[in-house]
Scaffold this motif. Structure first.
Motif, PDB file in Angstrom:
ATOM      1  N   UNK A  23       0.859  -1.184   0.000  1.00  0.00           N
ATOM      2  CA  UNK A  23       0.000   0.000   0.000  1.00  0.00           C
ATOM      3  C   UNK A  23       0.892   1.230   0.000  1.00  0.00           C
ATOM      4  N   UNK A  24       0.583   2.156  -0.917  1.00  0.00           N
ATOM      5  CA  UNK A  24       1.293   3.432  -0.978  1.00  0.00           C
ATOM      6  C   UNK A  24       0.257   4.520  -0.750  1.00  0.00           C
ATOM      7  N   UNK A  25       0.519   5.389   0.221  1.00  0.00           N
ATOM      8  CA  UNK A  25      -0.421   6.454   0.562  1.00  0.00           C
ATOM      9  C   UNK A  25       0.315   7.788   0.480  1.00  0.00           C
ATOM     10  N   UNK A  26      -0.265   8.725  -0.273  1.00  0.00           N
ATOM     11  CA  UNK A  26       0.269  10.087  -0.336  1.00  0.00           C
ATOM     12  C   UNK A  26      -0.871  11.046  -0.023  1.00  0.00           C
ATOM     13  N   UNK A  27      -0.601  12.325  -0.052  1.00  0.00           N
ATOM     14  CA  UNK A  27      -1.652  13.314   0.180  1.00  0.00           C
ATOM     15  C   UNK A  27      -2.682  13.317  -0.946  1.00  0.00           C
ATOM     16  N   UNK A  28      -2.279  12.923  -2.153  1.00  0.00           N
ATOM     17  CA  UNK A  28      -3.172  12.966  -3.307  1.00  0.00           C
ATOM     18  C   UNK A  28      -3.885  11.654  -3.601  1.00  0.00           C
ATOM     19  N   UNK A  29      -3.231  10.536  -3.338  1.00  0.00           N
ATOM     20  CA  UNK A  29      -3.817   9.261  -3.753  1.00  0.00           C
ATOM     21  C   UNK A  29      -3.510   8.117  -2.799  1.00  0.00           C
ATOM     22  N   UNK A  30      -4.248   7.035  -3.039  1.00  0.00           N
ATOM     23  CA  UNK A  30      -4.115   5.769  -2.328  1.00  0.00           C
ATOM     24  C   UNK A  30      -3.819   4.726  -3.402  1.00  0.00           C
ATOM     25  N   UNK A  31      -2.802   3.905  -3.219  1.00  0.00           N
ATOM     26  CA  UNK A  31      -2.413   2.940  -4.243  1.00  0.00           C
ATOM     27  C   UNK A  31      -2.163   1.577  -3.619  1.00  0.00           C
ATOM     28  N   UNK A  32      -2.592   0.539  -4.323  1.00  0.00           N
ATOM     29  CA  UNK A  32      -2.283  -0.831  -3.932  1.00  0.00           C
ATOM     30  C   UNK A  32      -1.487  -1.461  -5.062  1.00  0.00           C
ATOM     31  N   UNK A  33      -0.325  -2.011  -4.725  1.00  0.00           N
ATOM     32  CA  UNK A  33       0.531  -2.671  -5.705  1.00  0.00           C
ATOM     33  C   UNK A  33       0.553  -4.152  -5.369  1.00  0.00           C
ATOM     34  N   UNK A  34       0.136  -4.959  -6.338  1.00  0.00           N
ATOM     35  CA  UNK A  34       0.140  -6.415  -6.186  1.00  0.00           C
ATOM     36  C   UNK A  34       1.037  -6.962  -7.282  1.00  0.00           C
ATOM     37  N   UNK A  35       2.205  -7.477  -6.887  1.00  0.00           N
ATOM     38  CA  UNK A  35       3.243  -7.887  -7.829  1.00  0.00           C
ATOM     39  C   UNK A  35       3.530  -6.713  -8.768  1.00  0.00           C
ATOM     40  N   UNK A  36       3.177  -6.813 -10.039  1.00  0.00           N
ATOM     41  CA  UNK A  36       3.455  -5.732 -10.990  1.00  0.00           C
ATOM     42  C   UNK A  36       2.206  -4.958 -11.378  1.00  0.00           C
ATOM     43  N   UNK A  37       1.087  -5.216 -10.734  1.00  0.00           N
ATOM     44  CA  UNK A  37      -0.162  -4.520 -11.015  1.00  0.00           C
ATOM     45  C   UNK A  37      -0.390  -3.439  -9.959  1.00  0.00           C
ATOM     46  N   UNK A  38      -0.725  -2.238 -10.420  1.00  0.00           N
ATOM     47  CA  UNK A  38      -0.951  -1.139  -9.489  1.00  0.00           C
ATOM     48  C   UNK A  38      -2.336  -0.537  -9.723  1.00  0.00           C
ATOM     49  N   UNK A  39      -3.057  -0.326  -8.642  1.00  0.00           N
ATOM     50  CA  UNK A  39      -4.355   0.352  -8.676  1.00  0.00           C
ATOM     51  C   UNK A  39      -4.205   1.650  -7.890  1.00  0.00           C
TER      52      UNK A  39
END
Length: 90
Positions: free
Chosen positions: A25-41
């Protein structure tokens, strides 16, 4: 019948998640991201309409829905995520 359908959908979803070796999980002030292997949402915070925070999980509801279980990270990481999500929605 509705419960059986719901259970089948949950099982299918969990089975689809087993194929991934890593989740991040990557969280910044602008967005929330989930990275699963090489797929990112990536989802902008503004796309989330509601959030439900429990001791066992965090549920982000919006264009895409995300459930983040507490057991997927350390207690300190989960508390930090709860605090950050809470501030985004206040």
């Amino acid at each position: 019948m509705a419960v059986r359908k719901w259970r089948r959908q949950i099982k299918e979803y969990l089975d689809s998640q087993e194929k991934y070796e890593s989740h991040k999980i990557v969280v910044t002030d602008e967005y929330f991201s989930i990275i699963q292997d090489n797929e990112e949402t990536i989802e902008k915070w503004s796309n989330f309409k509601r959030v439900k925070i429990f001791d066992s999980h965090i549920w982000l509801l919006g264009t895409e829905n995300f459930i983040i279980p507490a057991k997927s990270m350390s207690p300190l990481e989960f508390n930090n995520l709860k605090r950050l999500v809470s501030t985004k929605f206040k």
